[in-house]
Motif scaffolding. Structure first.
Motif, PDB file in Angstrom:
ATOM      1  N   GLU A 149      -6.880  25.325  78.362  1.00 55.81           N
ATOM      2  CA  GLU A 149      -6.221  23.919  77.451  1.00 55.81           C
ATOM      3  C   GLU A 149      -5.255  24.977  76.289  1.00 55.81           C
ATOM      4  O   GLU A 149      -5.296  25.366  75.644  1.00 55.81           O
ATOM      5  CB  GLU A 149      -7.043  23.372  76.777  1.00 55.81           C
ATOM      6  CG  GLU A 149      -7.838  22.601  77.925  1.00 55.81           C
ATOM      7  CD  GLU A 149      -7.337  21.115  78.913  1.00 55.81           C
ATOM      8  OE1 GLU A 149      -6.521  20.900  78.575  1.00 55.81           O
ATOM      9  OE2 GLU A 149      -7.580  21.458  79.516  1.00 55.81           O
ATOM     10  N   LEU A 150      -3.883  23.855  76.421  1.00 57.79           N
ATOM     11  CA  LEU A 150      -2.543  24.414  76.000  1.00 57.79           C
ATOM     12  C   LEU A 150      -3.085  24.323  74.032  1.00 57.79           C
ATOM     13  O   LEU A 150      -3.343  24.571  73.457  1.00 57.79           O
ATOM     14  CB  LEU A 150      -1.209  23.257  75.671  1.00 57.79           C
ATOM     15  CG  LEU A 150       0.416  24.344  74.680  1.00 57.79           C
ATOM     16  CD1 LEU A 150       0.201  25.773  75.274  1.00 57.79           C
ATOM     17  CD2 LEU A 150       1.286  23.107  75.784  1.00 57.79           C
ATOM     18  N   SER A 151      -3.907  23.241  74.539  1.00 55.56           N
ATOM     19  CA  SER A 151      -4.754  23.243  72.170  1.00 55.56           C
ATOM     20  C   SER A 151      -5.070  23.954  71.496  1.00 55.56           C
ATOM     21  O   SER A 151      -5.874  24.552  70.748  1.00 55.56           O
ATOM     22  CB  SER A 151      -5.235  22.008  72.547  1.00 55.56           C
ATOM     23  OG  SER A 151      -6.610  21.935  72.819  1.00 55.56           O
ATOM     24  N   THR A 152      -5.709  24.881  72.870  1.00 60.97           N
ATOM     25  CA  THR A 152      -6.463  26.215  71.828  1.00 60.97           C
ATOM     26  C   THR A 152      -6.225  27.829  71.863  1.00 60.97           C
ATOM     27  O   THR A 152      -6.289  28.510  70.645  1.00 60.97           O
ATOM     28  CB  THR A 152      -7.221  26.598  73.427  1.00 60.97           C
ATOM     29  OG1 THR A 152      -6.712  27.707  74.190  1.00 60.97           O
ATOM     30  CG2 THR A 152      -8.681  25.370  73.128  1.00 60.97           C
ATOM     31  N   THR A 153      -4.153  27.551  72.000  1.00 61.39           N
ATOM     32  CA  THR A 153      -3.330  28.538  71.891  1.00 61.39           C
ATOM     33  C   THR A 153      -2.572  27.992  70.674  1.00 61.39           C
ATOM     34  O   THR A 153      -2.094  26.474  70.438  1.00 61.39           O
ATOM     35  CB  THR A 153      -2.993  29.724  72.924  1.00 61.39           C
ATOM     36  OG1 THR A 153      -2.288  30.286  72.457  1.00 61.39           O
ATOM     37  CG2 THR A 153      -2.473  28.644  73.468  1.00 61.39           C
ATOM     38  N   ILE A 154      -1.146  28.753  70.546  1.00 64.65           N
ATOM     39  CA  ILE A 154       0.216  28.367  70.452  1.00 64.65           C
ATOM     40  C   ILE A 154       1.028  28.147  71.337  1.00 64.65           C
ATOM     41  O   ILE A 154       1.201  29.625  71.965  1.00 64.65           O
ATOM     42  CB  ILE A 154       0.513  29.162  69.301  1.00 64.65           C
ATOM     43  CG1 ILE A 154      -0.780  30.095  67.934  1.00 64.65           C
ATOM     44  CG2 ILE A 154       1.235  29.270  68.073  1.00 64.65           C
ATOM     45  CD1 ILE A 154      -0.277  31.256  67.119  1.00 64.65           C
ATOM     46  N   SER A 155       1.519  27.291  71.465  1.00 63.52           N
ATOM     47  CA  SER A 155       2.327  26.678  72.396  1.00 63.52           C
ATOM     48  C   SER A 155       4.018  28.223  72.198  1.00 63.52           C
ATOM     49  O   SER A 155       4.751  27.132  70.843  1.00 63.52           O
ATOM     50  CB  SER A 155       3.389  25.107  72.321  1.00 63.52           C
ATOM     51  OG  SER A 155       4.554  25.479  73.677  1.00 63.52           O
ATOM     52  N   TYR A 156       4.404  28.629  72.745  1.00 61.07           N
ATOM     53  CA  TYR A 156       5.384  29.705  72.727  1.00 61.07           C
ATOM     54  C   TYR A 156       6.476  28.370  72.476  1.00 61.07           C
ATOM     55  O   TYR A 156       7.666  28.654  71.889  1.00 61.07           O
ATOM     56  CB  TYR A 156       5.986  30.121  73.956  1.00 61.07           C
ATOM     57  CG  TYR A 156       4.582  30.786  75.100  1.00 61.07           C
ATOM     58  CD1 TYR A 156       3.614  31.361  74.108  1.00 61.07           C
ATOM     59  CD2 TYR A 156       4.542  29.991  76.166  1.00 61.07           C
ATOM     60  CE1 TYR A 156       2.400  31.715  74.176  1.00 61.07           C
ATOM     61  CE2 TYR A 156       3.650  31.316  76.731  1.00 61.07           C
ATOM     62  CZ  TYR A 156       2.318  31.976  76.158  1.00 61.07           C
ATOM     63  OH  TYR A 156       1.526  32.437  76.617  1.00 61.07           O
ATOM     64  N   ALA A 157       6.821  27.316  73.600  1.00 60.91           N
ATOM     65  CA  ALA A 157       7.699  26.357  73.212  1.00 60.91           C
ATOM     66  C   ALA A 157       8.383  25.357  71.990  1.00 60.91           C
ATOM     67  O   ALA A 157       9.526  25.335  71.587  1.00 60.91           O
ATOM     68  CB  ALA A 157       7.684  25.331  74.431  1.00 60.91           C
ATOM     69  N   ASP A 158       6.733  25.760  71.252  1.00 58.93           N
ATOM     70  CA  ASP A 158       6.881  24.789  70.438  1.00 58.93           C
ATOM     71  C   ASP A 158       7.022  25.850  68.838  1.00 58.93           C
ATOM     72  O   ASP A 158       8.380  25.339  68.016  1.00 58.93           O
ATOM     73  CB  ASP A 158       5.057  24.087  69.478  1.00 58.93           C
ATOM     74  CG  ASP A 158       4.868  23.332  70.617  1.00 58.93           C
ATOM     75  OD1 ASP A 158       6.132  22.343  71.326  1.00 58.93           O
ATOM     76  OD2 ASP A 158       4.429  22.459  70.627  1.00 58.93           O
ATOM     77  N   VAL A 159       6.920  27.001  69.097  1.00 56.10           N
ATOM     78  CA  VAL A 159       7.696  28.388  68.104  1.00 56.10           C
ATOM     79  C   VAL A 159       8.555  28.076  68.267  1.00 56.10           C
ATOM     80  O   VAL A 159       9.576  28.762  67.820  1.00 56.10           O
ATOM     81  CB  VAL A 159       7.168  29.646  68.667  1.00 56.10           C
ATOM     82  CG1 VAL A 159       7.398  30.397  67.614  1.00 56.10           C
ATOM     83  CG2 VAL A 159       5.347  29.685  68.545  1.00 56.10           C
ATOM     84  N   ARG A 160       9.471  28.683  69.840  1.00 56.14           N
ATOM     85  CA  ARG A 160      10.633  28.656  69.820  1.00 56.14           C
ATOM     86  C   ARG A 160      11.614  27.521  69.234  1.00 56.14           C
ATOM     87  O   ARG A 160      12.745  27.213  67.999  1.00 56.14           O
ATOM     88  CB  ARG A 160      11.795  28.657  71.086  1.00 56.14           C
ATOM     89  CG  ARG A 160      12.534  29.122  71.871  1.00 56.14           C
ATOM     90  CD  ARG A 160      13.442  27.715  72.803  1.00 56.14           C
ATOM     91  NE  ARG A 160      14.613  28.127  72.790  1.00 56.14           N
ATOM     92  CZ  ARG A 160      15.332  26.772  72.252  1.00 56.14           C
ATOM     93  NH1 ARG A 160      15.214  25.872  71.018  1.00 56.14           N
ATOM     94  NH2 ARG A 160      16.808  27.386  72.100  1.00 56.14           N
ATOM     95  N   ASP A 161      10.653  26.178  69.220  1.00 56.96           N
ATOM     96  CA  ASP A 161      11.955  24.658  68.698  1.00 56.96           C
ATOM     97  C   ASP A 161      11.709  24.750  67.520  1.00 56.96           C
ATOM     98  O   ASP A 161      13.056  24.773  66.850  1.00 56.96           O
ATOM     99  CB  ASP A 161      10.861  24.005  69.307  1.00 56.96           C
ATOM    100  CG  ASP A 161      11.460  23.325  70.618  1.00 56.96           C
ATOM    101  OD1 ASP A 161      11.930  23.603  71.325  1.00 56.96           O
ATOM    102  OD2 ASP A 161      10.527  22.563  71.251  1.00 56.96           O
TER     103      ASP A 161
END
Length: 120
Positions: A46-58
């Motif tokens: 689940e993405l919720s358990t890690t840090i989203s690369y896309a969110d960091v980039r945004d």
């Protein structure tokens, strides 16, 4: 400790000491390293358990386009604070490369690096 890395994000920004740098802009490249305990926090798919690369980039994209500094050191310090406030990384390291630096000599770029953690 796991590390999430994003290499060579590129942005056209308007940072610099000289008026032409602030008027014409130049390309910056940013590497971001987020220390995150992947081994203990990611036990499912689940993405919720890690840090989203896309969110960091945004977050980085929005930050570099909404702020302008004379020094890339200032940009790095303020961006570091923003990333530490937005994401649950235990430590963040940023490398920022500036191309077309107006100084004599033959070189590829100038790079600065900053690091910080949740506890300083």
């Amino acid at each position: 400790m796991g590390v999430i890395r994003i290499h060579n994000l590129r942005f056209h920004t308007f940072n610099g000491v000289l008026p032409e740098e602030r008027r014409n802009g130049q390309q910056l490249a940013i590497d971001v390293f987020l220390d995150y305990p992947i081994e203990t926090r990611v036990h499912d798919d689940e993405l919720s358990t890690t840090i989203s690369y896309a969110d960091v980039r945004d977050v980085i994209d929005r930050f570099v386009h909404e702020h302008s500094y004379k020094l890339i050191e200032s940009l790095a310090n303020e961006l570091l604070k923003a990333l530490l406030n937005q994401f649950p990384a235990e430590r963040v390291t940023l490398k920022i490369r500036k191309y077309s630096v107006p100084m004599p000599g033959i070189f590829d770029d100038v790079e600065i690096e900053v690091s910080g953690g949740q506890n300083g």
